[in-house]
Design a protein around this motif. Structure first.
Motif, PDB file in Angstrom:
ATOM      1  N   LYS A   1       0.855  -1.209   0.000  1.00 23.10           N
ATOM      2  CA  LYS A   1       0.000   0.000   0.000  1.00 23.10           C
ATOM      3  C   LYS A   1       0.882   1.248   0.000  1.00 23.10           C
ATOM      4  O   LYS A   1       0.592   2.226  -0.683  1.00 23.10           O
ATOM      5  N   LEU A   2       1.943   1.207   0.779  1.00 24.45           N
ATOM      6  CA  LEU A   2       2.856   2.351   0.861  1.00 24.45           C
ATOM      7  C   LEU A   2       3.545   2.584  -0.487  1.00 24.45           C
ATOM      8  O   LEU A   2       3.644   3.718  -0.971  1.00 24.45           O
ATOM      9  N   ILE A   3       3.997   1.496  -1.104  1.00 25.54           N
ATOM     10  CA  ILE A   3       4.681   1.608  -2.402  1.00 25.54           C
ATOM     11  C   ILE A   3       3.709   2.139  -3.463  1.00 25.54           C
ATOM     12  O   ILE A   3       4.062   2.992  -4.284  1.00 25.54           O
ATOM     13  N   GLU A   4       2.478   1.640  -3.422  1.00 27.06           N
ATOM     14  CA  GLU A   4       1.475   2.107  -4.397  1.00 27.06           C
ATOM     15  C   GLU A   4       1.235   3.615  -4.229  1.00 27.06           C
ATOM     16  O   GLU A   4       1.225   4.369  -5.199  1.00 27.06           O
ATOM     17  N   ALA A   5       1.068   4.025  -2.955  1.00 22.97           N
ATOM     18  CA  ALA A   5       0.808   5.450  -2.695  1.00 22.97           C
ATOM     19  C   ALA A   5       2.010   6.289  -3.125  1.00 22.97           C
ATOM     20  O   ALA A   5       1.859   7.348  -3.743  1.00 22.97           O
ATOM     21  N   LEU A   6       3.204   5.797  -2.828  1.00 27.55           N
ATOM     22  CA  LEU A   6       4.415   6.547  -3.198  1.00 27.55           C
ATOM     23  C   LEU A   6       4.517   6.666  -4.724  1.00 27.55           C
ATOM     24  O   LEU A   6       4.854   7.729  -5.259  1.00 27.55           O
ATOM     25  N   SER A   7       4.160   5.587  -5.410  1.00 25.26           N
ATOM     26  CA  SER A   7       4.300   5.603  -6.874  1.00 25.26           C
ATOM     27  C   SER A   7       3.325   6.596  -7.509  1.00 25.26           C
ATOM     28  O   SER A   7       3.542   7.030  -8.639  1.00 25.26           O
ATOM     29  N   GLN A   8       2.261   6.929  -6.769  1.00 22.68           N
ATOM     30  CA  GLN A   8       1.294   7.894  -7.317  1.00 22.68           C
ATOM     31  C   GLN A   8       1.516   9.305  -6.780  1.00 22.68           C
ATOM     32  O   GLN A   8       0.736  10.206  -7.055  1.00 22.68           O
ATOM     33  N   SER A   9       2.571   9.459  -5.975  1.00 18.75           N
ATOM     34  CA  SER A   9       2.835  10.770  -5.379  1.00 18.75           C
ATOM     35  C   SER A   9       3.976  11.452  -6.130  1.00 18.75           C
ATOM     36  O   SER A   9       4.539  10.893  -7.075  1.00 18.75           O
ATOM     37  N   GLU A  10       4.349  12.625  -5.650  1.00 17.80           N
ATOM     38  CA  GLU A  10       5.480  13.344  -6.243  1.00 17.80           C
ATOM     39  C   GLU A  10       6.815  12.751  -5.785  1.00 17.80           C
ATOM     40  O   GLU A  10       7.870  13.068  -6.316  1.00 17.80           O
ATOM     41  N   CYS A  11       6.738  11.928  -4.729  1.00 18.62           N
ATOM     42  CA  CYS A  11       7.975  11.390  -4.144  1.00 18.62           C
ATOM     43  C   CYS A  11       8.413  10.153  -4.912  1.00 18.62           C
ATOM     44  O   CYS A  11       7.639   9.221  -5.071  1.00 18.62           O
ATOM     45  N   GLY A  12       9.634  10.127  -5.357  1.00 18.10           N
ATOM     46  CA  GLY A  12      10.045   8.954  -6.137  1.00 18.10           C
ATOM     47  C   GLY A  12      11.194   8.188  -5.507  1.00 18.10           C
ATOM     48  O   GLY A  12      11.875   7.431  -6.191  1.00 18.10           O
ATOM     49  N   ASN A  13      11.405   8.362  -4.191  1.00 16.00           N
ATOM     50  CA  ASN A  13      12.601   7.757  -3.588  1.00 16.00           C
ATOM     51  C   ASN A  13      12.243   7.002  -2.320  1.00 16.00           C
ATOM     52  O   ASN A  13      11.621   7.555  -1.411  1.00 16.00           O
ATOM     53  N   PHE A  14      12.696   5.739  -2.277  1.00 21.22           N
ATOM     54  CA  PHE A  14      12.268   4.832  -1.208  1.00 21.22           C
ATOM     55  C   PHE A  14      13.482   4.104  -0.650  1.00 21.22           C
ATOM     56  O   PHE A  14      14.274   3.529  -1.405  1.00 21.22           O
ATOM     57  N   ILE A  15      13.608   4.132   0.683  1.00 18.98           N
ATOM     58  CA  ILE A  15      14.708   3.384   1.316  1.00 18.98           C
ATOM     59  C   ILE A  15      14.073   2.290   2.169  1.00 18.98           C
ATOM     60  O   ILE A  15      13.310   2.575   3.095  1.00 18.98           O
ATOM     61  N   PHE A  16      14.395   1.047   1.845  1.00 19.50           N
ATOM     62  CA  PHE A  16      13.719  -0.103   2.438  1.00 19.50           C
ATOM     63  C   PHE A  16      14.639  -0.863   3.399  1.00 19.50           C
ATOM     64  O   PHE A  16      15.780  -1.170   3.059  1.00 19.50           O
ATOM     65  N   SER A  17      14.085  -1.194   4.573  1.00 15.38           N
ATOM     66  CA  SER A  17      14.807  -2.030   5.543  1.00 15.38           C
ATOM     67  C   SER A  17      14.629  -3.484   5.160  1.00 15.38           C
ATOM     68  O   SER A  17      13.634  -4.106   5.515  1.00 15.38           O
ATOM     69  N   SER A  18      15.606  -4.015   4.441  1.00 13.37           N
ATOM     70  CA  SER A  18      15.568  -5.443   4.139  1.00 13.37           C
ATOM     71  C   SER A  18      16.425  -6.172   5.177  1.00 13.37           C
ATOM     72  O   SER A  18      16.767  -5.592   6.224  1.00 13.37           O
ATOM     73  N   SER A  19      16.763  -7.406   4.897  1.00 11.27           N
ATOM     74  CA  SER A  19      17.411  -8.200   5.939  1.00 11.27           C
ATOM     75  C   SER A  19      18.309  -9.261   5.315  1.00 11.27           C
ATOM     76  O   SER A  19      18.048  -9.739   4.199  1.00 11.27           O
ATOM     77  N   ALA A  20      19.306  -9.678   6.093  1.00 11.40           N
ATOM     78  CA  ALA A  20      20.147 -10.808   5.685  1.00 11.40           C
ATOM     79  C   ALA A  20      19.313 -12.081   5.570  1.00 11.40           C
ATOM     80  O   ALA A  20      19.745 -13.052   4.936  1.00 11.40           O
ATOM     81  N   ALA A  21      18.102 -12.064   6.160  1.00 13.79           N
ATOM     82  CA  ALA A  21      17.228 -13.249   6.113  1.00 13.79           C
ATOM     83  C   ALA A  21      16.803 -13.584   4.682  1.00 13.79           C
ATOM     84  O   ALA A  21      16.299 -14.675   4.439  1.00 13.79           O
TER      85      ALA A  21
END
Ligand SMILES: NC(=O)c1ccc[n+]([C@@H]2O[C@H](COP(=O)([O-])OP(=O)(O)OC[C@H]3O[C@@H](n4cnc5c(N)ncnc54)[C@H](O)[C@@H]3O)[C@@H](O)[C@H]2O)c1
Length: 329
Positions: free
Chosen positions: A104-124
């Protein structure tokens, strides 16, 4: 770097609060959306004029509206469920929180003026190592559903980027540990699962005993070996990653680890020295899905970001953690 507007989900949590602190120190304007399900009011910087805190589920209509009405230049996404063991008993909880909410967050971001996303991924995302140290080219075969949720979001990020909807950095943390060296973060973790907070909780009497899972692994002392990375080092890597995607206009997958593994017994022994007392513990059987050793190659982070861990010696990690737990007594 220009002063920017930064949206942060989960910014009152353990890692998020360290990154927010660094963003504020660099003069950025920050809004944190956190429902405090596992975060702490102690990690809210209410005295800072360039900081806004909203207690809300980031994926709710109100949460998303508040976040994007702020017109962020970059969104940092920390909010997630992280207990890998629990993800194997309650995948539905993790699919809801880590996949559906994040989409939902990615969808909203993709429709906003903001085009930059920093994601907390994991060694998992890597699963059982085929070789060590783990580099970013290692196959992704998560052993638990938690790791799969991170991999699933990474795959979505690749598509959204390929379709011109965003730039992203996916940061694959190893074991986050330690507290801000200037003592500015005081909120301790709720429902801690990782070794160091569990040792600390045992030391302050919040838990009766520390369980050590498995003593017959193929490691120097038979206990599991893990890679500990100080949260101040993580914070610095976040800022450098943000700069990288903004300046270079490229996406990034990068490991963040201290690059030097420590066994459970090494951590315990040094913690006992730092704390100055014995920690009650017992040896129990192996836990399903625990690889014997996991540590990162941070070569890519160094080459691309000029980043290397500076505060991640076991001593610094343990000392800074103990300060916070001792103060919580
Ligand atoms: N701690 C580690 O060693 C580690 C390692 C690898 C990856 N990660 C990832 O890093 C991120 C941050 O981890 P952490 O250790 O700081 O965890 P944390 O639990 O301390 O922080 C998560 C924060 O998100 C908030 N939150 C959760 N769901 C929310 C929602 N729906 N809406 C708003 N806020 C919400 C919580 O209240 C909390 O403040 C997570 O995505 C985690 O999977 C952590």
């Amino acid at each position: 770097m220009n002063k920017m507007k930064i949206g942060v989900t989960g910014g009152a949590g353990y890692i998020g609060s360290h990154v927010v602190l660094s963003l504020l120190e660099q003069g950025h304007q920050v809004i944190v959306i956190d429902d405090l399900s596992s975060g702490s009011m102690k990690n809210v910087f209410s005295d800072e004029s360039s900081y806004t805190f909203i207690q809300e589920d980031f994926s709710s209509e109100k949460g998303l509206k508040t976040l994007f009405d702020f017109l962020p230049d970059v969104v940092f996404h920390f909010a997630a469920q992280k207990a890998a063991g629990v993800s194997m008993q309650h995948p539905e909880h993790f699919s809801k929180h880590n996949i559906r909410s994040t989409l939902k967050l990615i969808e909203a971001l993709s429709q906003s003026e903001c085009g930059n996303f920093i994601f907390s991924s994991s060694a998992a995302v890597y699963g059982k190592p085929e070789y060590l140290p783990l580099d970013e080219e290692h196959p992704l075969r998560p052993l638990n559903y938690y790791g799969f949720t991170k991999q699933c979001i990474e795959e979505n990020l690749k598509w959204f980027s390929r379709l011109g909807k965003m730039r992203f950095a996916s940061l694959r943390y190893f074991n986050a540990a330690g507290y801000n060296i200037n003592n500015q973060i005081q909120g301790i973790e709720k429902d801690a699962n990782n070794l160091l907070p569990v040792i600390m909780e045992t030391a302050i009497g919040k838990r009766p005993i520390l369980d050590i899972f498995g003593t017959d692994y193929d490691t120097k002392d038979g206990t599991c070996l893990r890679d500990y990375i100080h949260t101040d080092d993580l914070a610095k890597a976040h800022l450098l990653s943000m700069e990288y995607i903004l300046k270079e206009g490229k996406d990034l997958f990068v490991n963040l680890g201290g690059a030097k593994g420590a066994s459970v017994l090494e951590v315990l022994q040094l913690a006992e020295e730092v704390i100055g007392k014995k920690i009650p513990h017992r040896f129990v059987g192996r836990r399903e899905g625990d690889p014997p050793a996991l540590f990162a190659s941070s070569e890519k982070a160094y080459k691309i970001l000029g980043w290397k861990a500076e505060h991640s010696s076991l001593k610094e990690v343990i000392e800074s953690t103990w300060k916070v737990y001792f103060a919580s007594l």
